[in-house]
Design a protein around this motif. Structure first.
Motif, PDB file in Angstrom:
ATOM      1  N   PHE A  60       0.823  -1.208   0.000  1.00 13.04           N
ATOM      2  CA  PHE A  60       0.000   0.000   0.000  1.00 13.04           C
ATOM      3  C   PHE A  60       0.856   1.256   0.000  1.00 13.04           C
ATOM      4  CE2 PHE A  60      -3.093  -2.912   2.260  1.00 13.04           C
ATOM      5  CZ  PHE A  60      -3.890  -3.096   1.152  1.00 13.04           C
ATOM      6  N   SER A  61       2.004   1.189   0.626  1.00 13.30           N
ATOM      7  CA  SER A  61       2.877   2.367   0.683  1.00 13.30           C
ATOM      8  C   SER A  61       3.332   2.807  -0.708  1.00 13.30           C
ATOM      9  CB  SER A  61       4.090   2.087   1.572  1.00 13.30           C
ATOM     10  OG  SER A  61       4.841   0.996   1.056  1.00 13.30           O
ATOM     11  N   ALA A  62       3.275   1.922  -1.689  1.00  9.37           N
ATOM     12  CA  ALA A  62       3.685   2.261  -3.059  1.00  9.37           C
ATOM     13  C   ALA A  62       2.578   2.949  -3.848  1.00  9.37           C
ATOM     14  CB  ALA A  62       4.131   1.005  -3.805  1.00  9.37           C
ATOM     15  N   TRP A  63       1.324   2.755  -3.429  1.00 11.29           N
ATOM     16  CA  TRP A  63       0.248   3.280  -4.272  1.00 11.29           C
ATOM     17  C   TRP A  63      -0.985   3.779  -3.519  1.00 11.29           C
ATOM     18  CZ3 TRP A  63      -4.264   0.554  -3.767  1.00 11.29           C
ATOM     19  CH2 TRP A  63      -4.179  -0.781  -3.354  1.00 11.29           C
ATOM     20  N   TRP A  64      -0.909   3.970  -2.226  1.00  8.17           N
ATOM     21  CA  TRP A  64      -2.103   4.407  -1.497  1.00  8.17           C
ATOM     22  C   TRP A  64      -2.618   5.719  -2.078  1.00  8.17           C
ATOM     23  CZ3 TRP A  64      -5.072   1.637   1.565  1.00  8.17           C
ATOM     24  CH2 TRP A  64      -6.082   2.294   2.257  1.00  8.17           C
ATOM     25  N   PRO A  65      -3.908   5.789  -2.413  1.00  5.73           N
ATOM     26  CA  PRO A  65      -4.460   6.977  -3.083  1.00  5.73           C
ATOM     27  C   PRO A  65      -4.817   8.104  -2.110  1.00  5.73           C
ATOM     28  CG  PRO A  65      -6.132   5.277  -2.918  1.00  5.73           C
ATOM     29  CD  PRO A  65      -4.872   4.692  -2.337  1.00  5.73           C
ATOM     30  N   THR A  66      -3.814   8.847  -1.688  1.00  8.76           N
ATOM     31  CA  THR A  66      -4.079   9.973  -0.798  1.00  8.76           C
ATOM     32  C   THR A  66      -4.809  11.079  -1.565  1.00  8.76           C
ATOM     33  OG1 THR A  66      -2.011  11.089  -1.307  1.00  8.76           O
ATOM     34  CG2 THR A  66      -1.969   9.505   0.514  1.00  8.76           C
ATOM     35  N   ARG A  67      -5.400  11.992  -0.833  1.00  7.56           N
ATOM     36  CA  ARG A  67      -6.118  13.100  -1.457  1.00  7.56           C
ATOM     37  C   ARG A  67      -5.195  13.915  -2.357  1.00  7.56           C
ATOM     38  NH1 ARG A  67      -9.733  17.470   1.692  1.00  7.56           N
ATOM     39  NH2 ARG A  67     -10.963  15.610   1.989  1.00  7.56           N
ATOM     40  N   SER A  68      -3.991  14.228  -1.866  1.00  5.25           N
ATOM     41  CA  SER A  68      -3.078  15.040  -2.676  1.00  5.25           C
ATOM     42  C   SER A  68      -2.635  14.303  -3.933  1.00  5.25           C
ATOM     43  CB  SER A  68      -1.864  15.480  -1.853  1.00  5.25           C
ATOM     44  OG  SER A  68      -1.117  14.359  -1.433  1.00  5.25           O
ATOM     45  N   PRO A  90      -3.261   6.698  -8.717  1.00  6.30           N
ATOM     46  CA  PRO A  90      -4.200   6.912  -7.611  1.00  6.30           C
ATOM     47  C   PRO A  90      -5.642   6.483  -7.903  1.00  6.30           C
ATOM     48  CG  PRO A  90      -2.731   8.775  -7.800  1.00  6.30           C
ATOM     49  CD  PRO A  90      -2.469   7.909  -9.004  1.00  6.30           C
ATOM     50  N   LEU A  91      -6.112   6.692  -9.124  1.00  2.74           N
ATOM     51  CA  LEU A  91      -7.481   6.251  -9.432  1.00  2.74           C
ATOM     52  C   LEU A  91      -7.563   4.731  -9.498  1.00  2.74           C
ATOM     53  CD1 LEU A  91      -8.651   8.857 -12.109  1.00  2.74           C
ATOM     54  CD2 LEU A  91      -9.348   8.662  -9.708  1.00  2.74           C
ATOM     55  N   GLY A  92      -6.545   4.094 -10.045  1.00  3.52           N
ATOM     56  CA  GLY A  92      -6.505   2.635 -10.070  1.00  3.52           C
ATOM     57  C   GLY A  92      -6.441   2.054  -8.668  1.00  3.52           C
ATOM     58  N   GLY A  93      -5.667   2.686  -7.805  1.00  2.00           N
ATOM     59  CA  GLY A  93      -5.587   2.244  -6.417  1.00  2.00           C
ATOM     60  C   GLY A  93      -6.915   2.395  -5.702  1.00  2.00           C
ATOM     61  N   LEU A  94      -7.586   3.512  -5.952  1.00  2.00           N
ATOM     62  CA  LEU A  94      -8.896   3.737  -5.345  1.00  2.00           C
ATOM     63  C   LEU A  94      -9.897   2.683  -5.824  1.00  2.00           C
ATOM     64  CD1 LEU A  94     -10.174   5.797  -3.405  1.00  2.00           C
ATOM     65  CD2 LEU A  94     -10.886   7.097  -5.417  1.00  2.00           C
ATOM     66  N   MET A  95      -9.850   2.360  -7.105  1.00  2.00           N
ATOM     67  CA  MET A  95     -10.754   1.341  -7.644  1.00  2.00           C
ATOM     68  C   MET A  95     -10.453  -0.026  -7.035  1.00  2.00           C
ATOM     69  SD  MET A  95     -13.326   0.441  -9.411  1.00  2.00           S
ATOM     70  CE  MET A  95     -13.777   1.603 -10.681  1.00  2.00           C
ATOM     71  N   ALA A  96      -9.177  -0.368  -6.877  1.00  2.00           N
ATOM     72  CA  ALA A  96      -8.824  -1.653  -6.261  1.00  2.00           C
ATOM     73  C   ALA A  96      -9.403  -1.738  -4.853  1.00  2.00           C
ATOM     74  CB  ALA A  96      -7.310  -1.833  -6.234  1.00  2.00           C
ATOM     75  N   LEU A  97      -9.219  -0.695  -4.081  1.00  2.00           N
ATOM     76  CA  LEU A  97      -9.741  -0.685  -2.710  1.00  2.00           C
ATOM     77  C   LEU A  97     -11.261  -0.803  -2.694  1.00  2.00           C
ATOM     78  CD1 LEU A  97      -7.488   2.122  -1.204  1.00  2.00           C
ATOM     79  CD2 LEU A  97      -7.308  -0.342  -0.786  1.00  2.00           C
ATOM     80  N   PHE A  98     -11.902  -0.095  -3.591  1.00  2.00           N
ATOM     81  CA  PHE A  98     -13.364  -0.115  -3.638  1.00  2.00           C
ATOM     82  C   PHE A  98     -13.877  -1.495  -4.057  1.00  2.00           C
ATOM     83  CE2 PHE A  98     -17.538   1.354  -5.459  1.00  2.00           C
ATOM     84  CZ  PHE A  98     -18.096   1.709  -4.242  1.00  2.00           C
ATOM     85  N   LEU A  99     -13.238  -2.103  -5.061  1.00  2.00           N
ATOM     86  CA  LEU A  99     -13.646  -3.446  -5.489  1.00  2.00           C
ATOM     87  C   LEU A  99     -13.451  -4.458  -4.366  1.00  2.00           C
ATOM     88  CD1 LEU A  99     -12.400  -3.523  -9.175  1.00  2.00           C
ATOM     89  CD2 LEU A  99     -14.734  -3.961  -8.401  1.00  2.00           C
ATOM     90  N   TRP A 100     -12.327  -4.367  -3.652  1.00  2.00           N
ATOM     91  CA  TRP A 100     -12.108  -5.300  -2.544  1.00  2.00           C
ATOM     92  C   TRP A 100     -13.181  -5.129  -1.482  1.00  2.00           C
ATOM     93  CZ3 TRP A 100      -6.223  -3.965  -2.007  1.00  2.00           C
ATOM     94  CH2 TRP A 100      -5.533  -4.536  -3.081  1.00  2.00           C
ATOM     95  N   LEU A 101     -13.521  -3.890  -1.163  1.00  2.36           N
ATOM     96  CA  LEU A 101     -14.566  -3.621  -0.176  1.00  2.36           C
ATOM     97  C   LEU A 101     -15.906  -4.200  -0.629  1.00  2.36           C
ATOM     98  CD1 LEU A 101     -15.423  -2.164   2.462  1.00  2.36           C
ATOM     99  CD2 LEU A 101     -15.883  -0.156   1.042  1.00  2.36           C
ATOM    100  N   LEU A 102     -16.244  -3.999  -1.885  1.00  2.00           N
ATOM    101  CA  LEU A 102     -17.498  -4.541  -2.417  1.00  2.00           C
ATOM    102  C   LEU A 102     -17.521  -6.060  -2.376  1.00  2.00           C
ATOM    103  CD1 LEU A 102     -18.151  -2.222  -5.493  1.00  2.00           C
ATOM    104  CD2 LEU A 102     -19.554  -2.396  -3.422  1.00  2.00           C
ATOM    105  N   ILE A 103     -16.413  -6.688  -2.739  1.00  2.00           N
ATOM    106  CA  ILE A 103     -16.349  -8.154  -2.737  1.00  2.00           C
ATOM    107  C   ILE A 103     -16.504  -8.695  -1.316  1.00  2.00           C
ATOM    108  CG2 ILE A 103     -14.777 -10.109  -3.097  1.00  2.00           C
ATOM    109  CD1 ILE A 103     -13.758  -8.513  -5.610  1.00  2.00           C
ATOM    110  N   LEU A 104     -15.838  -8.062  -0.363  1.00  5.11           N
ATOM    111  CA  LEU A 104     -15.979  -8.500   1.025  1.00  5.11           C
ATOM    112  C   LEU A 104     -17.412  -8.287   1.523  1.00  5.11           C
ATOM    113  CD1 LEU A 104     -12.588  -7.295   2.535  1.00  5.11           C
ATOM    114  CD2 LEU A 104     -13.269  -9.635   1.915  1.00  5.11           C
ATOM    115  N   ALA A 105     -18.024  -7.166   1.148  1.00  7.65           N
ATOM    116  CA  ALA A 105     -19.411  -6.901   1.542  1.00  7.65           C
ATOM    117  C   ALA A 105     -20.355  -7.923   0.900  1.00  7.65           C
ATOM    118  CB  ALA A 105     -19.811  -5.477   1.158  1.00  7.65           C
TER     119      ALA A 105
END
Length: 175
Positions: A60-68, A90-105
């Motif tokens: 995550f430290s390589a690609w975490w999608p911070t606001r800046s 950053p947008l790809g990282g945000l999508m990965a996180l969102f997809l993982w969250l959706l899959i877990l949900a």
């Protein structure tokens, strides 16, 4: 110059999760569907753990999608000069996180549907259905973005997730 970005674990989990998600979205909803749902949830949890202890570009430290980083990347897109990122942008990282969250949900809602406490209740099935629609939409956006960005930047992002190699632009800023 090409650099190894995606290790075998990242690529195997990515394509296995993609295959299972496609099967579960369009295949029968039977005992196999349930088993694959639990397997995919386990793979997502393992990939999240790999985000803390895995290879350099998988962390995550390589690609975490911070606001800046997100705003800087969006400005680069608006100026028609997308910034190069060796790992996820950053947008790809945000999508990965969102997809993982959706899959877990989805896995949790599927599990809840099977509990005796909720037998006969409609809301767990409705939530599961809406989450599956959200996954379908996000998968379409994810694939379309990977294809579009591959053409726009001249870098085969889908091929990189197969081979593990991307080009090193040499200008990437440290997160």
């Amino acid at each position: 110059m090409r650099v190894k970005v995606w290790d075998i674990w990242v690529r195997l989990t990515h394509w296995t999760v993609a295959g299972i998600v496609l099967w579960n979205l369009f295949g029968p909803t039977d005992s196999t569907h349930r088993l694959l749902g639990y397997i995919v949830a386990g793979l997502v949890v393992a990939r999240i753990a790999w985000g803390f202890v895995g290879s350099r570009h998988a962390r995550f430290s390589a690609w975490w999608p911070t606001r800046s980083h997100l705003f800087e990347y969006l400005r680069s897109l608006a100026s028609a000069k997308p910034m190069h990122h060796v790992s996820h942008n950053p947008l790809g990282g945000l999508m990965a996180l969102f997809l993982w969250l959706l899959i877990l949900a989805l896995a949790v809602s599927g599990w809840i549907m099977r509990l005796d406490a909720f037998w006969g209740e409609d809301w767990p099935q409705e939530i599961h259905m809406w989450l599956s629609i959200a996954v379908e939409v996000c998968v379409c956006v994810h694939v379309a973005a990977a294809v579009l960005m591959s053409f726009w930047t001249g870098e085969n992002l889908i091929g990189a997730m197969v081979t593990g190699y991307k080009r090193d632009g040499g200008k990437e800023k440290a997160p």
